[in-house]
Design a protein around this motif. Structure first.
Motif, mmCIF file in Angstrom:
data_model
loop_
_atom_site.group_PDB
_atom_site.id
_atom_site.type_symbol
_atom_site.label_atom_id
_atom_site.label_comp_id
_atom_site.label_asym_id
_atom_site.label_seq_id
_atom_site.Cartn_x
_atom_site.Cartn_y
_atom_site.Cartn_z
ATOM 1 N N SER A 351 8.810 -13.541 -0.846
ATOM 2 C CA SER A 351 8.900 -12.087 -0.954
ATOM 3 C C SER A 351 7.530 -11.462 -1.197
ATOM 4 O O SER A 351 7.188 -10.428 -0.608
ATOM 5 N N THR A 352 6.738 -12.104 -2.046
ATOM 6 C CA THR A 352 5.406 -11.583 -2.346
ATOM 7 C C THR A 352 4.514 -11.613 -1.112
ATOM 8 O O THR A 352 3.788 -10.650 -0.827
ATOM 9 N N ILE A 353 4.561 -12.725 -0.357
ATOM 10 C CA ILE A 353 3.757 -12.851 0.859
ATOM 11 C C ILE A 353 4.126 -11.751 1.858
ATOM 12 O O ILE A 353 3.254 -11.099 2.448
ATOM 13 N N CYS A 354 5.423 -11.531 2.050
ATOM 14 C CA CYS A 354 5.873 -10.517 3.012
ATOM 15 C C CYS A 354 5.445 -9.118 2.576
ATOM 16 O O CYS A 354 5.032 -8.303 3.406
ATOM 17 N N ASN A 355 5.532 -8.834 1.277
ATOM 18 C CA ASN A 355 5.129 -7.515 0.777
ATOM 19 C C ASN A 355 3.636 -7.280 0.969
ATOM 20 O O ASN A 355 3.199 -6.182 1.327
ATOM 21 N N ILE A 356 2.834 -8.308 0.736
ATOM 22 C CA ILE A 356 1.388 -8.179 0.877
ATOM 23 C C ILE A 356 0.991 -8.004 2.345
ATOM 24 O O ILE A 356 0.108 -7.206 2.685
ATOM 25 N N ARG A 357 1.657 -8.757 3.230
ATOM 26 C CA ARG A 357 1.272 -8.731 4.643
ATOM 27 C C ARG A 357 1.819 -7.539 5.405
ATOM 28 O O ARG A 357 1.288 -7.192 6.473
ATOM 29 N N ASP A 358 2.860 -6.930 4.893
ATOM 30 C CA ASP A 358 3.422 -5.766 5.585
ATOM 31 C C ASP A 358 2.541 -4.553 5.293
ATOM 32 O O ASP A 358 2.950 -3.594 4.634
ATOM 33 N N LEU A 359 1.301 -4.620 5.766
ATOM 34 C CA LEU A 359 0.306 -3.602 5.441
ATOM 35 C C LEU A 359 0.673 -2.235 6.009
ATOM 36 O O LEU A 359 0.336 -1.212 5.418
ATOM 37 N N ARG A 360 1.347 -2.227 7.144
ATOM 38 C CA ARG A 360 1.700 -0.944 7.750
ATOM 39 C C ARG A 360 2.597 -0.135 6.829
ATOM 40 O O ARG A 360 2.319 1.033 6.527
ATOM 41 N N LEU A 361 3.666 -0.771 6.352
ATOM 42 C CA LEU A 361 4.585 -0.075 5.464
ATOM 43 C C LEU A 361 3.923 0.223 4.121
ATOM 44 O O LEU A 361 4.075 1.314 3.567
ATOM 45 N N ALA A 362 3.156 -0.755 3.598
ATOM 46 C CA ALA A 362 2.484 -0.546 2.315
ATOM 47 C C ALA A 362 1.471 0.596 2.414
ATOM 48 O O ALA A 362 1.375 1.452 1.514
ATOM 49 N N PHE A 363 0.723 0.627 3.525
ATOM 50 C CA PHE A 363 -0.273 1.686 3.711
ATOM 51 C C PHE A 363 0.399 3.052 3.795
ATOM 52 O O PHE A 363 -0.079 4.038 3.219
ATOM 53 N N LEU A 364 1.491 3.136 4.547
ATOM 54 C CA LEU A 364 2.184 4.417 4.685
ATOM 55 C C LEU A 364 2.711 4.908 3.343
ATOM 56 O O LEU A 364 2.618 6.106 3.025
ATOM 57 N N ARG A 365 3.268 3.989 2.554
ATOM 58 C CA ARG A 365 3.778 4.395 1.239
ATOM 59 C C ARG A 365 2.648 4.858 0.326
ATOM 60 O O ARG A 365 2.761 5.891 -0.340
ATOM 61 N N LEU A 366 1.565 4.090 0.318
ATOM 62 C CA LEU A 366 0.437 4.466 -0.531
ATOM 63 C C LEU A 366 -0.183 5.781 -0.059
ATOM 64 O O LEU A 366 -0.533 6.648 -0.884
ATOM 65 N N ALA A 367 -0.337 5.933 1.254
ATOM 66 C CA ALA A 367 -0.905 7.169 1.796
ATOM 67 C C ALA A 367 -0.033 8.365 1.450
ATOM 68 O O ALA A 367 -0.541 9.437 1.077
ATOM 69 N N ALA A 368 1.286 8.194 1.563
ATOM 70 C CA ALA A 368 2.202 9.288 1.230
ATOM 71 C C ALA A 368 2.086 9.660 -0.243
ATOM 72 O O ALA A 368 2.066 10.859 -0.597
ATOM 73 N N HIS A 369 2.004 8.671 -1.118
ATOM 74 C CA HIS A 369 1.880 8.943 -2.549
ATOM 75 C C HIS A 369 0.567 9.665 -2.864
ATOM 76 O O HIS A 369 0.544 10.611 -3.663
ATOM 77 N N ILE A 370 -0.516 9.240 -2.223
ATOM 78 C CA ILE A 370 -1.819 9.864 -2.494
ATOM 79 C C ILE A 370 -1.853 11.301 -1.971
ATOM 80 O O ILE A 370 -2.280 12.231 -2.677
ATOM 81 N N LEU A 371 -1.386 11.505 -0.735
ATOM 82 C CA LEU A 371 -1.433 12.837 -0.133
ATOM 83 C C LEU A 371 -0.553 13.830 -0.884
ATOM 84 O O LEU A 371 -0.965 14.972 -1.149
ATOM 85 N N VAL A 372 0.667 13.413 -1.220
ATOM 86 C CA VAL A 372 1.568 14.310 -1.949
ATOM 87 C C VAL A 372 1.025 14.586 -3.349
ATOM 88 O O VAL A 372 1.107 15.713 -3.854
ATOM 89 N N ALA A 373 0.440 13.563 -3.981
ATOM 90 C CA ALA A 373 -0.143 13.763 -5.311
ATOM 91 C C ALA A 373 -1.291 14.762 -5.267
ATOM 92 O O ALA A 373 -1.407 15.642 -6.131
ATOM 93 N N LEU A 374 -2.154 14.652 -4.239
ATOM 94 C CA LEU A 374 -3.265 15.594 -4.101
ATOM 95 C C LEU A 374 -2.756 17.009 -3.816
ATOM 96 O O LEU A 374 -3.272 17.995 -4.367
ATOM 97 N N LEU A 375 -1.758 17.111 -2.943
ATOM 98 C CA LEU A 375 -1.175 18.418 -2.630
ATOM 99 C C LEU A 375 -0.574 19.049 -3.878
ATOM 100 O O LEU A 375 -0.786 20.248 -4.149
ATOM 101 N N LEU A 376 0.155 18.261 -4.624
ATOM 102 C CA LEU A 376 0.772 18.758 -5.854
ATOM 103 C C LEU A 376 -0.314 19.173 -6.859
ATOM 104 O O LEU A 376 -0.175 20.197 -7.543
ATOM 105 N N GLY A 377 -1.379 18.370 -6.935
ATOM 106 C CA GLY A 377 -2.460 18.699 -7.854
ATOM 107 C C GLY A 377 -3.168 19.982 -7.497
ATOM 108 O O GLY A 377 -3.575 20.758 -8.378
#
Length: 617
Positions: A351-377
């Motif tokens: 599970s850990t290997i799959c989570n680390i390697r699924d960079l596309r989904l991880a990147f999208l989630r992180l990008a969404a969190h950063i962008l929404v956080a900046l917008l909210l700020g």
């Protein structure tokens, strides 16, 4: 292929008078037949004839209550527990984890399916031999998502081949493949059958080239068996009732035309002949025979040779001359090859290997969190210490709560069902206990469920000007993490039970009413007595109340004021206005944690229920 003689082998699968009904509709009607060890057997018939249902029932993939008839394996009544240890089922829609390599996928299968007493070195040898047997050596280090359809089919076979199961069920292994890939897959299945296995496949309208690879055939029409015997006896049987196959015509197409009544209605006559033949058990088809080569088997065939399947001892003979013995009898009390703790460790690592390697989904989630956080700020910049903007700051807090829930739940609804289909196949084939997968999944996802709220809240908390003290920040963070875990659990639950599109709609529809009675849109004290009790079932009430207490409570001092008059300059006054002055932060957090526990338990039993039905969606 070497020339072959015959010797006795007993792991035949036989069934008599199988009748299966669903909602008063008869799927199988008195079907009788047998599949022989050492032969590649095919089940054919028109769409809706009951081919997959027959395979599901024989393998135990589904255990319908409304089933009549008898099933024997090796001459003994079928024991489902023992059957699952001696067989594997490769479904038509075979889902694998995309972000593992073929080598890793096969190695994890060997670690879960082979006893812990077998060394890692021997497990690596098994992986190499399975890859060699199925022609996968060239793609061992390729990711699963980059494989062709034929290669994925062969990997799916290889996953179960690591334990050399005596019986293999394959539902339409050539579906969706081109002619070359189909021939490759069927050729490998034929070679596995020659090694001593009972190979049973459902196949739809095979070409003449594929048909030549098949030894035995069972034809279904309208849920009844119209033929069960060797392929070479098919046309003589049809000729006996006056059905002449045209010269150079595909025998499979001709048999399907007969089953579809395009050559006249001969179904009852053929069913009677098949039933009579089965009851009399006459002819070479009913002799317990197995092909064995007089010539020395090739290295590929030697690496996959099977011995003593009936007695519970499976032996894998390797090229190097080593043997790996798997004693199935010892697995009666424990159906799994390794301990539950070992299962947990292997599944957590996967599970850990799959989570680390699924960079596309991880990147999208992180990008969404950063962008929404900046917008909210930016929108709520420095509202946190201004008494004139307390109400707007409360809206900011409510938005944070909403984002943590929906930002997690919605993507989980879409991504979890695909992985859950992997669980159905692996759990059914006795790879691991469902509880161990579930625990490994929770632990594997936990770092990401913590990191995303930390990242999001670190940005918004600072930019919106909340009180910069560690205890309040950590209290707010705890709420965010608990709510994220709860959202992921709810998203998984809806994704498991419903189709993705319906699940997304239901997540929104079922949670929206909770917003209305959360205390943000309407004062809780203003709710009628008939509606007020519903607010206690709103997870957003507890999240919002705990967050408001964290920001405005705990004896917070007077706020600054950017205007002439600030009604809520004293934070406690705002809590009194909202009816939250008597609220307890830890009570609200405890309720959320309790909701997490209840939802996790509910998800586990939903998953078990869906797996018992043989599919997720």
């Amino acid at each position: 292929m070497a020339s072959c003689a015959r010797h006795t082998q007993s792991l035949n699968v036989e069934f008599t008078d199988l009748t299966y009904k669903v909602n008063k509709k008869t799927i199988l009607d008195g079907v009788s037949g047998r599949f022989r060890s050492g032969h590649l057997s095919a089940v054919m018939g028109p769409s809706g004839a009951g081919k997959t249902s027959l395979l599901n029932i024989l393998s135990g993939f589904i255990s319908p209550l409304c089933l009549e008839g008898t099933i024997t394996v090796g001459g003994e009544p079928r024991n489902l527990s023992k059957m699952r240890q001696q067989s594997c089922y490769i479904t038509q829609e075979f889902t694998m984890l995309d972000y593992l390599t073929v080598r890793e996928t096969l190695h994890i299968a060997s670690c879960l399916k082979l006893p812990a007493t077998i060394s890692n070195q021997k497990k690596h040898i098994v992986v190499e031999e399975v890859a060699s047997t199925l022609g996968l050596v060239g793609v061992l280090d390729s990711y699963v998502h980059s494989l062709s359809g034929g290669e994925k089919k062969r990997v799916s076979i290889g996953l179960e081949l690591v334990t050399n199961p005596p019986i293999m069920f394959c539902d339409e292994p050539t579906s969706g493949l081109d002619s070359f890939s189909s021939f490759q897959v069927m050729t490998h299945l034929q070679s596995l059958a020659m090694g001593g296995r009972t190979i049973i496949v459902v196949i739809h309208s095979p070409s003449s080239r594929l048909l030549e690879l098949i030894d035995d055939l069972l034809m279904l029409a309208e849920g009844r068996c119209i033929y069960n015997g060797t392929l070479k006896d098919l046309l003589p049987t049809l000729e006996a009732i006056g059905l002449q196959c045209p010269q150079y015509y595909n025998r499979a197409d001709f048999a399907l035309e007969v089953a579809c009544k395009e050559r006249g209605d001969h179904i009852k006559e053929l069913v009677a002949m098949s039933t009579q033949k089965h009851n009399k058990r006459a002819g070479s088809f009913y002799e317990d025979i197995l092909p064995t080569c007089n010539d020395k088997p090739s290295a590929t065939e030697q690496s996959s040779m099977l011995t003593n399947g009936r007695d519970g001892l499976v032996t894998i003979n390797l090229k190097e001359g080593a043997e790996i013995n798997i004693e199935l009898q010892k697995m009666k009390t424990n159906p799994y090859a390794v301990s539950r703790f070992t299962q947990l460790c292997i599944l957590f690592r996967r599970s850990t290997i799959c989570n680390i390697r699924d960079l596309r989904l991880a990147f999208l989630r992180l990008a969404a969190h950063i962008l929404v956080a900046l917008l909210l700020g930016v929108v709520y910049y420095d509202f946190g210490n201004d008494g004139a903007k307390v109400s707007s700051n409360f809206s900011c807090i409510f938005f944070i709560v909403l984002f943590h829930f929906y930002g997690t739940a919605m993507h989980t609804v879409l991504t979890f069902p695909m992985e859950a289909n992997v669980i159905v196949r692996e759990h059914f084939n006795n790879w691991y206990a469902l509880s161990m997968y579930y625990l490994a999944k929770v632990l594997g996802d936990l770092p990401f469920m913590i990191f995303c709220p930390v990242l999001f809240l670190s940005i918004t908390y600072y930019l919106t000007g909340q009180l910069l003290v560690w205890d309040r920040f950590l209290m707010f963070l705890l709420i965010s993490i608990v709510l994220t875990i709860l959202a992921q659990t709810i998203g998984c639950a809806f994704g498991v039970v419903f189709q993705p599109q319906l699940a997304i709609f239901l997540v929104a529809s079922c949670t929206m009413p909770m917003f209305l009675i959360s205390g943000f849109f309407i004062h809780l004290n203003d709710l009628s007595p008939y509606m007020k009790w519903l607010s206690y079932f709103s997870i957003f009430r507890y999240s919002l109340e705990a967050a408001a207490i964290t920001v405005f409570g705990l004896d917070r001092k007077m706020l600054g004021c950017s205007e002439d008059y600030c009604h809520f300059r004293r934070p406690k006054k705002f809590l009194e206005e909202m009816g939250l002055e008597n609220g307890s932060y830890w009570v609200n957090v405890a309720v959320l944690c309790f909701a997490v526990v209840i939802s996790q338990i509910a998800l586990y039993f939903m998953l078990r229920w869906k797996i018992s039905r043989g599919k997720i969606r």
